[in-house]
Design a protein around this motif. Structure first.
Motif, PDB file in Angstrom:
ATOM      1  N   ALA A  56       0.812  -1.219   0.000  1.00 54.38           N
ATOM      2  CA  ALA A  56       0.000   0.000   0.000  1.00 54.38           C
ATOM      3  C   ALA A  56       0.846   1.270   0.000  1.00 54.38           C
ATOM      4  CB  ALA A  56      -0.932   0.011   1.209  1.00 54.38           C
ATOM      5  N   LYS A  57       2.001   1.249   0.673  1.00 55.33           N
ATOM      6  CA  LYS A  57       2.742   2.492   0.914  1.00 55.33           C
ATOM      7  C   LYS A  57       4.153   2.521   0.341  1.00 55.33           C
ATOM      8  CE  LYS A  57      -0.625   4.363   3.141  1.00 55.33           C
ATOM      9  NZ  LYS A  57      -1.380   5.482   2.498  1.00 55.33           N
ATOM     10  N   LEU A  58       4.669   1.401  -0.104  1.00 54.35           N
ATOM     11  CA  LEU A  58       6.018   1.379  -0.667  1.00 54.35           C
ATOM     12  C   LEU A  58       5.937   1.236  -2.179  1.00 54.35           C
ATOM     13  CD1 LEU A  58       7.892  -0.915   1.895  1.00 54.35           C
ATOM     14  CD2 LEU A  58       7.603   1.576   1.933  1.00 54.35           C
ATOM     15  N   ARG A  59       6.930   1.738  -2.858  1.00 53.97           N
ATOM     16  CA  ARG A  59       6.967   1.670  -4.320  1.00 53.97           C
ATOM     17  C   ARG A  59       8.076   0.710  -4.741  1.00 53.97           C
ATOM     18  NH1 ARG A  59       2.978   3.459  -3.190  1.00 53.97           N
ATOM     19  NH2 ARG A  59       2.040   5.500  -3.647  1.00 53.97           N
ATOM     20  N   PHE A  60       7.701  -0.383  -5.382  1.00 54.95           N
ATOM     21  CA  PHE A  60       8.679  -1.344  -5.886  1.00 54.95           C
ATOM     22  C   PHE A  60       8.080  -2.053  -7.094  1.00 54.95           C
ATOM     23  CE2 PHE A  60       6.180  -3.158  -2.522  1.00 54.95           C
ATOM     24  CZ  PHE A  60       5.824  -4.422  -2.963  1.00 54.95           C
ATOM     25  N   ARG A  61       8.932  -2.650  -7.899  1.00 54.82           N
ATOM     26  CA  ARG A  61       8.504  -3.170  -9.196  1.00 54.82           C
ATOM     27  C   ARG A  61       7.516  -4.330  -9.067  1.00 54.82           C
ATOM     28  NH1 ARG A  61      14.114  -3.398 -12.796  1.00 54.82           N
ATOM     29  NH2 ARG A  61      14.501  -1.133 -12.829  1.00 54.82           N
ATOM     30  N   ALA A  62       7.671  -5.151  -8.041  1.00 56.78           N
ATOM     31  CA  ALA A  62       6.845  -6.349  -7.925  1.00 56.78           C
ATOM     32  C   ALA A  62       5.500  -6.097  -7.254  1.00 56.78           C
ATOM     33  CB  ALA A  62       7.605  -7.430  -7.155  1.00 56.78           C
ATOM     34  N   ALA A  63       5.162  -4.831  -6.993  1.00 59.84           N
ATOM     35  CA  ALA A  63       3.913  -4.538  -6.276  1.00 59.84           C
ATOM     36  C   ALA A  63       2.689  -5.033  -7.046  1.00 59.84           C
ATOM     37  CB  ALA A  63       3.806  -3.035  -6.016  1.00 59.84           C
ATOM     38  N   ARG A  64       2.660  -4.761  -8.338  1.00 63.69           N
ATOM     39  CA  ARG A  64       1.513  -5.186  -9.145  1.00 63.69           C
ATOM     40  C   ARG A  64       1.439  -6.708  -9.218  1.00 63.69           C
ATOM     41  NH1 ARG A  64      -1.753  -2.492 -12.564  1.00 63.69           N
ATOM     42  NH2 ARG A  64      -0.425  -0.629 -12.343  1.00 63.69           N
ATOM     43  N   LEU A  65       2.608  -7.366  -9.356  1.00 61.95           N
ATOM     44  CA  LEU A  65       2.635  -8.828  -9.402  1.00 61.95           C
ATOM     45  C   LEU A  65       2.139  -9.416  -8.089  1.00 61.95           C
ATOM     46  CD1 LEU A  65       3.384 -11.526 -10.711  1.00 61.95           C
ATOM     47  CD2 LEU A  65       5.734 -11.178  -9.874  1.00 61.95           C
ATOM     48  N   MET A  66       2.556  -8.811  -6.974  1.00 64.97           N
ATOM     49  CA  MET A  66       2.101  -9.291  -5.668  1.00 64.97           C
ATOM     50  C   MET A  66       0.596  -9.141  -5.522  1.00 64.97           C
ATOM     51  SD  MET A  66       5.076  -8.047  -3.016  1.00 64.97           S
ATOM     52  CE  MET A  66       4.142  -8.706  -1.630  1.00 64.97           C
ATOM     53  N   MET A  67       0.050  -8.037  -6.039  1.00 61.76           N
ATOM     54  CA  MET A  67      -1.394  -7.833  -5.976  1.00 61.76           C
ATOM     55  C   MET A  67      -2.128  -8.906  -6.781  1.00 61.76           C
ATOM     56  SD  MET A  67      -3.689  -6.034  -4.590  1.00 61.76           S
ATOM     57  CE  MET A  67      -5.457  -5.839  -4.734  1.00 61.76           C
ATOM     58  N   VAL A  68      -1.589  -9.259  -7.939  1.00 58.10           N
ATOM     59  CA  VAL A  68      -2.189 -10.316  -8.755  1.00 58.10           C
ATOM     60  C   VAL A  68      -2.137 -11.646  -8.011  1.00 58.10           C
ATOM     61  CG1 VAL A  68      -1.951 -11.645 -10.883  1.00 58.10           C
ATOM     62  CG2 VAL A  68      -1.677  -9.158 -10.925  1.00 58.10           C
ATOM     63  N   LEU A  69      -1.010 -11.934  -7.354  1.00 60.86           N
ATOM     64  CA  LEU A  69      -0.883 -13.183  -6.609  1.00 60.86           C
ATOM     65  C   LEU A  69      -1.862 -13.238  -5.437  1.00 60.86           C
ATOM     66  CD1 LEU A  69       3.010 -13.608  -6.562  1.00 60.86           C
ATOM     67  CD2 LEU A  69       1.343 -14.829  -7.966  1.00 60.86           C
ATOM     68  N   VAL A  70      -2.067 -12.099  -4.787  1.00 61.29           N
ATOM     69  CA  VAL A  70      -3.033 -12.052  -3.680  1.00 61.29           C
ATOM     70  C   VAL A  70      -4.438 -12.335  -4.195  1.00 61.29           C
ATOM     71  CG1 VAL A  70      -4.164 -10.506  -2.037  1.00 61.29           C
ATOM     72  CG2 VAL A  70      -1.679 -10.560  -2.184  1.00 61.29           C
ATOM     73  N   MET A  71      -4.796 -11.729  -5.318  1.00 65.92           N
ATOM     74  CA  MET A  71      -6.124 -11.951  -5.886  1.00 65.92           C
ATOM     75  C   MET A  71      -6.295 -13.402  -6.326  1.00 65.92           C
ATOM     76  SD  MET A  71      -7.503  -9.083  -5.426  1.00 65.92           S
ATOM     77  CE  MET A  71      -9.044  -9.396  -6.273  1.00 65.92           C
ATOM     78  N   LEU A  72      -5.239 -13.990  -6.897  1.00 64.22           N
ATOM     79  CA  LEU A  72      -5.314 -15.400  -7.277  1.00 64.22           C
ATOM     80  C   LEU A  72      -5.407 -16.293  -6.044  1.00 64.22           C
ATOM     81  CD1 LEU A  72      -2.716 -15.579 -10.202  1.00 64.22           C
ATOM     82  CD2 LEU A  72      -5.203 -15.655 -10.365  1.00 64.22           C
ATOM     83  N   GLY A  73      -4.707 -15.890  -4.983  1.00 66.23           N
ATOM     84  CA  GLY A  73      -4.752 -16.669  -3.748  1.00 66.23           C
ATOM     85  C   GLY A  73      -6.133 -16.729  -3.138  1.00 66.23           C
ATOM     86  N   LEU A  74      -6.924 -15.677  -3.345  1.00 62.27           N
ATOM     87  CA  LEU A  74      -8.293 -15.671  -2.836  1.00 62.27           C
ATOM     88  C   LEU A  74      -9.157 -16.724  -3.522  1.00 62.27           C
ATOM     89  CD1 LEU A  74      -8.932 -11.818  -2.625  1.00 62.27           C
ATOM     90  CD2 LEU A  74      -8.667 -13.389  -0.691  1.00 62.27           C
ATOM     91  N   LEU A  75      -8.736 -17.162  -4.708  1.00 62.15           N
ATOM     92  CA  LEU A  75      -9.533 -18.122  -5.471  1.00 62.15           C
ATOM     93  C   LEU A  75      -9.180 -19.571  -5.160  1.00 62.15           C
ATOM     94  CD1 LEU A  75      -9.347 -16.353  -8.967  1.00 62.15           C
ATOM     95  CD2 LEU A  75     -11.118 -16.126  -7.212  1.00 62.15           C
ATOM     96  N   VAL A  76      -8.126 -19.812  -4.381  1.00 56.87           N
ATOM     97  CA  VAL A  76      -7.667 -21.175  -4.110  1.00 56.87           C
ATOM     98  C   VAL A  76      -8.243 -21.651  -2.779  1.00 56.87           C
ATOM     99  CG1 VAL A  76      -5.674 -22.682  -3.791  1.00 56.87           C
ATOM    100  CG2 VAL A  76      -5.543 -20.745  -5.382  1.00 56.87           C
ATOM    101  N   PRO A  77      -9.128 -22.636  -2.772  1.00 56.56           N
ATOM    102  CA  PRO A  77      -9.692 -23.149  -1.517  1.00 56.56           C
ATOM    103  C   PRO A  77      -8.732 -24.124  -0.845  1.00 56.56           C
ATOM    104  CG  PRO A  77     -10.645 -24.331  -3.351  1.00 56.56           C
ATOM    105  CD  PRO A  77      -9.712 -23.292  -3.952  1.00 56.56           C
ATOM    106  N   ILE A  78      -8.945 -24.359   0.443  1.00 53.70           N
ATOM    107  CA  ILE A  78      -8.101 -25.294   1.183  1.00 53.70           C
ATOM    108  C   ILE A  78      -8.238 -26.705   0.628  1.00 53.70           C
ATOM    109  CG2 ILE A  78      -9.930 -25.633   2.886  1.00 53.70           C
ATOM    110  CD1 ILE A  78      -6.103 -25.835   3.466  1.00 53.70           C
ATOM    111  N   HIS A  79      -9.383 -27.013   0.005  1.00 55.37           N
ATOM    112  CA  HIS A  79      -9.597 -28.358  -0.525  1.00 55.37           C
ATOM    113  C   HIS A  79      -8.595 -28.688  -1.636  1.00 55.37           C
ATOM    114  CE1 HIS A  79     -13.314 -26.536   0.961  1.00 55.37           C
ATOM    115  NE2 HIS A  79     -13.646 -27.734   1.400  1.00 55.37           N
ATOM    116  N   ALA A  80      -8.155 -27.656  -2.373  1.00 54.36           N
ATOM    117  CA  ALA A  80      -7.237 -27.894  -3.486  1.00 54.36           C
ATOM    118  C   ALA A  80      -5.842 -28.258  -2.999  1.00 54.36           C
ATOM    119  CB  ALA A  80      -7.175 -26.658  -4.380  1.00 54.36           C
ATOM    120  N   THR A  81      -5.468 -27.806  -1.811  1.00 53.26           N
ATOM    121  CA  THR A  81      -4.124 -28.055  -1.291  1.00 53.26           C
ATOM    122  C   THR A  81      -4.114 -29.069  -0.151  1.00 53.26           C
ATOM    123  OG1 THR A  81      -4.364 -26.162   0.224  1.00 53.26           O
ATOM    124  CG2 THR A  81      -3.363 -25.741  -1.935  1.00 53.26           C
TER     125      THR A  81
END
Length: 278
Positions: free
Chosen positions: A99-124
């Motif tokens: 939210a407050k730091l500027r770095f190149r991987a910020a957008r990638l991390m946001m995408v990973l967080v959004m993808l992580g919301l889609l993975v249920p515990i049943h899959a792992t």
């Protein structure tokens, strides 16, 4: 209240809210009623919420003696507390950085967080079970806690909240010589209690009521969580004694209801403030 303020629209909204509340409260009222009934009352042809023969004392005595209720409650508190502490310790720094730091991987991390919301515990569940079995850590608090120490939902929730904190406050703390960890501990966390409280409700309710994962990794009743303990209670001890089973369920759900009632103000505040900025 001013009589003129009670408009038909307001009356309609209140009626809808009362109807919705009644629907959500109906199972809990039925559980309280059944917990006080004798076996003959539960299976009688007439459906009545008021017990004909009051059996609260007998049913609660069975619930407290047939299963180690104290151990179940302790396991539930310990597992939920450990999960919540680790989730907050990991989610807050991650959300602050995004939210407050500027770095190149910020957008990638946001995408990973959004993808992580889609993975249920049943899959792992299967690979985690195999890994824990090879590590010989099944039937332990580690097996119950470890898969949930990182919460992508917590990161997302805190990210939305931290975006609403003024950047000038962060810049002022840096001018005072604070490190980033110091800013998190002395500036971010004190201002994030509404969001922490809201997340606490989500986390504790989810893991207190979780049956799926404990059923997989726990076969020793010593480490049974409350929902798993109810399963043991029903299958091994109570049989068809639904009065005692409902009494045990009431004991286990009461702490959650009490915790929510105590924290509801901050819960609503936290949910509201996380939506101030997109």
């Amino acid at each position: 209240m001013n009589a003129s303020a009670f408009t038909p629209g307001r009356a309609l909204r209140l009626s809808i809210l009362i109807f919705g509340a009644a629907i959500f409260l109906a199972p809990y009222v039925f559980m309280i009623s059944t917990a006080g009934k004798a076996q003959s009352d539960i299976f009688s042809s007439s459906l009545s919420l008021i017990p004909q023969h009051w059996s609260y004392v007998q049913n609660f005595a069975k619930a407290l003696t047939r299963v180690s209720m104290t151990r179940l409650l302790f396991n539930g508190v310990a597992v939920c507390a450990l999960i919540f502490v680790f989730q907050v310790m990991i989610a807050i720094p991650c959300a602050y950085a995004m939210a407050k730091l500027r770095f190149r991987a910020a957008r990638l991390m946001m995408v990973l967080v959004m993808l992580g919301l889609l993975v249920p515990i049943h899959a792992t569940a299967l690979p985690l079970y195999v890994a824990f079995d090879r590590m010989a850590v099944l039937n332990s608090y580690f097996a119950l806690v470890a898969p949930f120490t990182i919460s992508v939902f917590g990161i997302f929730l805190f990210l939305q909240f931290f975006r609403a904190i003024p950047d000038d406050l962060i810049h002022a703390a840096r001018l005072d010589g604070m490190s980033e960890l110091g800013i998190i501990g002395r500036v971010i966390v004190p201002n994030a209690w509404p969001a922490i409280t809201a997340f606490a409700i989500f986390s504790v309710v989810a893991h207190w009521n979780d049956l799926y994962w404990p059923l997989i990794v726990v076969s020793n009743q010593t480490y049974a969580t409350p929902p798993l303990g109810l399963l043991y209670f029903r299958a091994a001890e109570a049989g068809d004694d639904y009065g005692a089973l409902m009494a045990a369920t009431l004991i286990i759900t009461t702490p959650l209801v009490a915790a929510f009632l105590l924290a509801q103000k901050r819960f609503v505040e936290g949910i509201t403030m996380t939506g101030l900025k997109g």
